[in-house]
Every structure is written in structure tokens, then in C-alpha cells.
Design an enzyme around this catalytic site. Structure first.
Site, PDB file in Angstrom:
ATOM      1  N   HIS A 194       6.621   3.071  15.461  1.00 24.55           N
ATOM      2  CA  HIS A 194       5.777   3.020  14.455  1.00 24.55           C
ATOM      3  C   HIS A 194       4.275   3.395  14.568  1.00 24.55           C
ATOM      4  O   HIS A 194       3.750   4.019  14.246  1.00 24.55           O
ATOM      5  CB  HIS A 194       5.796   1.532  13.847  1.00 24.55           C
ATOM      6  CG  HIS A 194       4.757   1.476  12.363  1.00 24.55           C
ATOM      7  ND1 HIS A 194       5.043   1.555  11.156  1.00 24.55           N
ATOM      8  CD2 HIS A 194       3.425   1.273  12.721  1.00 24.55           C
ATOM      9  CE1 HIS A 194       3.848   1.539  10.494  1.00 24.55           C
ATOM     10  NE2 HIS A 194       3.031   1.295  11.244  1.00 24.55           N
ATOM     11  N   GLU A 195       4.012   2.554  15.887  1.00 27.08           N
ATOM     12  CA  GLU A 195       2.653   2.680  16.270  1.00 27.08           C
ATOM     13  C   GLU A 195       2.349   4.276  17.098  1.00 27.08           C
ATOM     14  O   GLU A 195       1.400   4.653  16.633  1.00 27.08           O
ATOM     15  CB  GLU A 195       2.382   1.652  17.216  1.00 27.08           C
ATOM     16  CG  GLU A 195       2.366   0.464  16.865  1.00 27.08           C
ATOM     17  CD  GLU A 195       1.499   0.107  15.667  1.00 27.08           C
ATOM     18  OE1 GLU A 195       0.360   0.604  15.509  1.00 27.08           O
ATOM     19  OE2 GLU A 195       1.893  -0.854  14.735  1.00 27.08           O
TER      20      GLU A 195
ATOM     21  N   HIS B 140      -0.033   5.229   7.045  1.00 27.53           N
ATOM     22  CA  HIS B 140       1.075   4.305   6.669  1.00 27.53           C
ATOM     23  C   HIS B 140       1.857   5.104   5.264  1.00 27.53           C
ATOM     24  O   HIS B 140       1.071   5.668   4.697  1.00 27.53           O
ATOM     25  CB  HIS B 140       0.584   3.149   5.991  1.00 27.53           C
ATOM     26  CG  HIS B 140       0.389   2.042   7.374  1.00 27.53           C
ATOM     27  ND1 HIS B 140      -0.484   0.971   7.323  1.00 27.53           N
ATOM     28  CD2 HIS B 140       1.081   2.066   8.376  1.00 27.53           C
ATOM     29  CE1 HIS B 140      -0.082   0.304   8.447  1.00 27.53           C
ATOM     30  NE2 HIS B 140       0.680   0.966   9.175  1.00 27.53           N
TER      31      HIS B 140
ATOM     32  N   HIS C 184       1.364   6.539  14.240  1.00 29.87           N
ATOM     33  CA  HIS C 184      -0.305   6.643  14.377  1.00 29.87           C
ATOM     34  C   HIS C 184      -0.812   7.468  15.056  1.00 29.87           C
ATOM     35  O   HIS C 184      -1.688   8.094  15.062  1.00 29.87           O
ATOM     36  CB  HIS C 184      -0.686   5.292  14.329  1.00 29.87           C
ATOM     37  CG  HIS C 184      -0.191   4.375  13.066  1.00 29.87           C
ATOM     38  ND1 HIS C 184      -0.397   4.716  11.847  1.00 29.87           N
ATOM     39  CD2 HIS C 184       0.060   2.971  12.954  1.00 29.87           C
ATOM     40  CE1 HIS C 184      -0.159   3.727  11.023  1.00 29.87           C
ATOM     41  NE2 HIS C 184       0.329   2.862  11.738  1.00 29.87           N
TER      42      HIS C 184
END
Lengths: 84, 374
Positions: free
Chosen positions: B118-119, B128, B122
Site C-alpha cells: 500500500h505505502e 487513496h 503512494h
């Protein structure tokens, strides 16, 4: 506290909600605005925005599903709004 | 994507693991980060290489509370990590809250691979997602099954809007997409397998993009995407075998082979099959099996087989030999083979031959899916 404000037992939850909306939904950092007027339209709008984003029923109220979702571990990057 | 749609202006990125959490062995952290990067590399032209010192594009660190970026962590629970959009300096970096209990599964603690994937989304430029199925949904899903993990279409659309599809992916432009193979049915009487092997006491049956995982303790096999366990492995593999003494499974496709240990694809692969000693004329392996007693591995190619000495790590002289001469009764092309209870099980189309290597004869003829209790 005003009559429609949170009870002392609710304060922790209110802090959580306030920080959540400030951190992730760009609620203006004004504690008084929130604590004293949790039914104010900017706050309700932010709660609705959060509920919509997180796939919850959009009520604008801090129901148990909403509170439970806000209590779950998450990424610290904001969901919406301005950030650097 | 983030406001302004920041993205990397290059496709090859560097990353550095600046420090480690005490919760996990270093190699588990390394592996989780590699796997998380592969999730994104699989669907884009992006590639990643690791740096051990200096400033990398993506600096990965574990920290608690205030850690120098004006976004302090909050102790155990709530905020697990954060990361910055692509750019110089702190941008692109990913920080993990070391007050969390980091884990390599999902039963206890917080799974590092899932959070890292997930990170790093980014770090590559994804914001998101409001799609609760997406990896980029902001709330951690502790119930995510790692075995079936894959990016949602929302994640894929997002990252490909920034970098385009993988050059080898079906989404690549101007390359006609092959029709998606239908999901195979385990009780189809015509079922054949690409490869079969053991893995830590279980039996894996590979077919197209999927595999069945059969434990001898249960009757119902699990059914998974190969990519959900090993994102770097190809689909429609040719052969697979386990070397139990090295706790390693080798996977073959075309002229290349990979090594996996449990969930982890091993570094340094794929390698060329010709490094094993095959002549240049051999372009693919049909099937392979390792005899753990004799420490020999048999490779089946068309109507011949080679024998590899696992102790000496070299191909034995005098090969190839005819399969039918040394495995009497095995006279069809071999799709797959594995060993169980001292017998070799050869698969050819929808048939399976149980072969006794001591008696040197076929002892049973079975349907290929006999292990599924259909």
C-alpha cells in the site's frame, strides 16, 4: 459544555472523531467548532464525506459502524484534501 | 492519484531499506519489501533495484512517534505507516510505525507486506482509493488472505494511468490480448496438468495461471492463482520439482527456471536451463522429479530423460537416455511427474501412471485428477 455537547465519557471518542476528520478529511483545526457544535454543517458534511469515502451508510451521524471504522488501523496519508 | 498527479519521470527506480524493525528477521523484511515492489512492477514497466547506502528514490524506514517529518506516529494502533508522493528528498519515501507489531502473516500483528505494498503505491504516485476492494483503500484489512492477494482492477487502472501497462502484460498496447483461459475444473475427466510437485509435504498441481494445493490431511484441495503466491513466476509452467533437502522448489518455463522457498521467490533467478548442463538444442523441460534418497533429479524432455546429480550439482554423463527403456510402461509424452510414498506418478494428458522405481514397472493406471477425490 453546552447541553447538546458530549458527555465526559464521550470526550475520548469526540477527540478521535475530531482528529480523524482533521487528519484525513481536512477539517479545519478548530476544536471549539467541533466540540461545541458537532451538528454544525461543516462537521456533518465532513462526516458524510468520510462515510461516503469509506463505503459506509451516509448519515452524517456518528453511528456505531462509523465509529468502528474510524477505530481501525489505517494508513496515515489523508484520504482527501490538501497536504504537503 | 495525488493532486497534481506527481509521478516518477523514469521507469527504473532505486530503493533502500534504511533500518529494520526488531519484530521480524531482516530477511523477512527484505522479502516483504521485494514482494511489495513486485506487486507494482508486475503491472507496469517499472523496475526496482536496491541500494545499500546513499540516497535512493524510495527510502524505507521504521520509526516511532516524531521522526523528523512533522507527521509523528501515534504509538500502537491507528496509524500504521505513511508515504510520500514521487519527487526528490523525502518524496517517494515510506515510513512504518515501529510501535506496531509487524508480522509476516495475518494472524497476529500487522502484515508488513500488505502495508508495504500500500505505502509503495503512494511512493509511486497513487492516492487513496474509495474502493474497499483496492489495496489503496486506506483502512488495513486484517482478514486479507495472502494466498489469494492480488491487486484490484482499481489499483491496476490507477498505476497504469501513470506508467502504462507492463510491456509483457496482456494490457500492453497494440498487442492483441489472448483469450483468458477458463478456470479449470478439478473434476473434469479431461483435466491435464502443466506440472506437479511436492512442497513441504503438500502436492501442488499446476494448470495455466492456477494451481491446486492438496494436503494429504484434507480431502478438498485449495485452488489459487500462481501470482498470488509468487508474483514473479510465469503462468503455464512446464515443470516443477522439490529438492526437500534444500527446502526449494524449482519451476521451469521455456529456457528459464526459478527457485522458490515457501512463499518466497529466491534472488538470482530466473536462470537459463543451460546452466544445468542441457545442450542448446533443449528449449524446454516437460517434467522433472528429484529422488531424495539418491539425490538425483530426472528431467524429462520429449522421449528422453537426463539425470542431474544434486550433490555434485552437475548433469551426469551418458545422458540423455530413452524414457521407455528405463521407465518401462511410460511411453507417452510426460506432462508432469512427482514422487509420493516411494512411487513415481507420471501424468500424460488425463491419464496418470503409478510407477514403482524399485520393481521398474507401472503398478496402476489412474485418472490425472485421482488426488482430488472426485
Amino acid at each position: 459544555y453546552p447541553l447538546d455537547g458530549p458527555s465526559r465519557g464521550e470526550e475520548g471518542s469526540m477527540d478521535l472523531v475530531q482528529h480523524y476528520l482533521e487528519n484525513y478529511y481536512n477539517l479545519e483545526k478548530d476544536a471549539k467548532q467541533f466540540i461545541k457544535r458537532k451538528d454544525s454543517s461543516p462537521v456533518v458534511k465532513k462526516i458524510q464525506e468520510m462515510q461516503k469515502f469509506l463505503g459506509l451508510e451516509v448519515t452524517g451521524k456518528l453511528d456505531s459502524d462509523t465509529m468502528r471504522m474510524m477505530g481501525r488501523p489505517r494508513c496515515g496519508v489523508p484520504d482527501v484534501g490538501h497536504f504537503t | 492519484t495525488f493532486p497534481g498527479t506527481p509521478k516518477w519521470q523514469k521507469n527504473h527506480l532505486t530503493y533502500r531499506i534504511v533500518n529494520y524493525t526488531p519484530d521480524l528477521p531482516r530477511q523477512v523484511v527484505d522479502s516483504a519489501i521485494e514482494k511489495a515492489l513486485r506487486v507494482w512492477a508486475e503491472v507496469t514497466p517499472l523496475t526496482f533495484s536496491r541500494m545499500y547506502e546513499g540516497e535512493a528514490d524510495i527510502m524505507i524506514s521504521f520509526a516511532v512517534r516524531e521522526h523528523g517529518d512533522f507527521s509523528p506516529f501515534d504509538g500502537p494502533g491507528m496509524v500504521l505507516a505513511h508515504a510520500y508522493a514521487p519527487g526528490p528528498g523525502i518524496n517517494g519515501d515510506a515510513h512504518f510505525d515501529d510501535d506496531e507489531r509487524w508480522a509476516d502473516d495475518t494472524r497476529v500483528g500487522t502484515n508488513l507486506f500488505l502495508v508495504a505494498a500500500h505505502e509503495l503505491g503512494h511512493s509511486l504516485g497513487l492516492f487513496h482509493s474509495a474502493n474497499s476492494e483496492a489495496l489503496m483503500f486506506p483502512v488495513y484489512k486484517s482478514f486479507t488472505d495472502l494466498a489469494t492477494f492480488r491487486l484490484s482492477q482499481d489499483d491496476v487502472n490507477g498505476i497504469q494511468s501513470l506508467y502504462g501497462p507492463s510491456l509483457s502484460s496482456p494490457e500492453a498496447p497494440r498487442v492483441p490480448s489472448p483469450p483468458e483461459p477458463a478456470t479449470p475444473a478439478k473434476c473434469d475427466p479431461a483435466l491435464s496438468f502443466d506440472a506437479v510437485c511436492t512442497l513441504r509435504g503438500e502436492i501442488l498441481f499446476f494448470k495455466d495461471r492456477h494451481f491446486w494445493r492438496q494436503s494429504l490431511r484434507t480431502t478438498e484441495p485449495g485452488f489459487y492463482l500462481i501470482s498470488s503466491f509468487w508474483p514473479s513466476l510465469p503462468s503455464s509452467i512446464d515443470a516443477a520439482y522439490e529438492v526437500a533437502s534444500r527446502d526449494t522448489v524449482f519451476i521451469f518455463k521455456g529456457r528459464q527456471f526459478w527457485a522458490i522457498r515457501g512463499h518466497e521467490a529466491q534472488a538470482g533467478y530466473p536462470r537459463s536451463i543451460h546452466t544445468l548442463g542441457f545442450p542448446a538444442t533443449v528449449e524446454k523441460i516437460d517434467a522433472a522429479i528429484s529422488d531424495k534418497e539418491k539425490k538425483k533429479t530426472y528431467f524429462f524432455v520429449e522421449d528422453k530423460y537426463w539425470r542431474f546429480d544434486e550433490k555434485r550439482q552437475s548433469m551426469e554423463p551418458g545422458f540423455p537416455k530413452k524414457i521407455a527403456e528405463h521407465f518401462p510402461g511410460v511411453d507417452s509424452k510426460v506432462d508432469a511427474v512427482f514422487e509420493q510414498f516411494g512411487f513415481y506418478y507420471f501424468f500424460s494428458g488425463s491419464s496418470q501412471l503409478e510407477f514403482d522405481p524399485n520393481a521398474k514397472k507401472v503398478t496402476h493406471i489412474l485418472k490425472s485428477n485421482s488426488w482430488f477425490h472426485c
